[in-house]
Design an enzyme around this catalytic site. Sequence first.
Site, PDB file in Angstrom:
ATOM      1  N   TYR A  30      24.243  34.429  -4.198  1.00 37.14           N
ATOM      2  CA  TYR A  30      24.764  33.157  -3.680  1.00 37.14           C
ATOM      3  C   TYR A  30      26.262  33.270  -3.385  1.00 37.14           C
ATOM      4  CZ  TYR A  30      26.124  28.193  -3.790  1.00 37.14           C
ATOM      5  OH  TYR A  30      26.645  26.954  -3.498  1.00 37.14           O
ATOM      6  N   SER A  86      31.454  27.125  -1.459  1.00 33.85           N
ATOM      7  CA  SER A  86      31.259  26.886  -2.885  1.00 33.85           C
ATOM      8  C   SER A  86      32.415  27.495  -3.658  1.00 33.85           C
ATOM      9  CB  SER A  86      29.940  27.524  -3.346  1.00 33.85           C
ATOM     10  OG  SER A  86      29.855  27.591  -4.747  1.00 33.85           O
TER      11      SER A  86
END
Length: 277
Positions: free
Chosen positions: A147, A134
């Site tokens: 995350y 990501s």
Amino acid sequence: MLSGSDTGIGHALAKHLDSLGFVVFAGVLKEDGPGAEELRRSCSQRLCVLQLDITSTTQVKEAYLTVSEKVQNAGLWGLVNNAGILGFPADGELLPMSTYRHCMEVNFFGAVEVSKTFLPLLRKSQGRLVNVSSMAGGIPLPRYAAYGASKAALSMFSGVMRQELSKWGIKVAAIHPSGFRTGIQGTAEQWEKQEKELMENLPADTRQAYGEEYLLGLRNYLLHMPSHCAPDLSPVLGAVLHALLARRPQGLYTPGKGAYIPLCIFCCFPLWFYDFF
């Protein structure tokens, strides 16, 4: 072979690869779920749906045995670690430890175990290992401590594997997409459960320091998140396809608007400027 094919990027990628004529092993969290049924209904007979919770060592081994039996001595050309979870987006101090552990368990440890299990098949074909990380795994983004940390671990794992596996001709790539509208955003029920856990575990002084108005604003941030995400997944699919097929794939792909610019600012400018930006 790809994980997380129930929804989002993994689901779209399984369909796209099948349409191009690939033999696809689509790992899903729920073999009898709507995503798996849709793949069986809309894809060719080449596509094989596999029950694959990447946090289950038993399911990972069973998936390996199934794939190994199908490919035999030819080996497996590509492994795409796509399965991931977002967790409730909130300040790092507010997030319960369970969120940190769950993100690590799925986004990092799960991907590592799948990679280690399937590497013998990649070695046979001198194939490709592709890890979908990501933008939050390459640059610090507020409210994504859990995350982002798990995806940063996955990105570092990709870099090390790229160096170590090159002697067998295996090429490794990390994908750092910007915001795309995928199944990772979860459902309203999942968010309510995580929000409840977050609020119930907050110490009184922490709650007072942030204020009720700020804490309630976290839900608004969450509700507006999809509107800031791109619905067209084709840039990510194109990046994964290039990583799988190009003679000289890149070590890092940054598909999507805004994925590359913040990374450049983070790498090339003073940190105070990046934080201000």
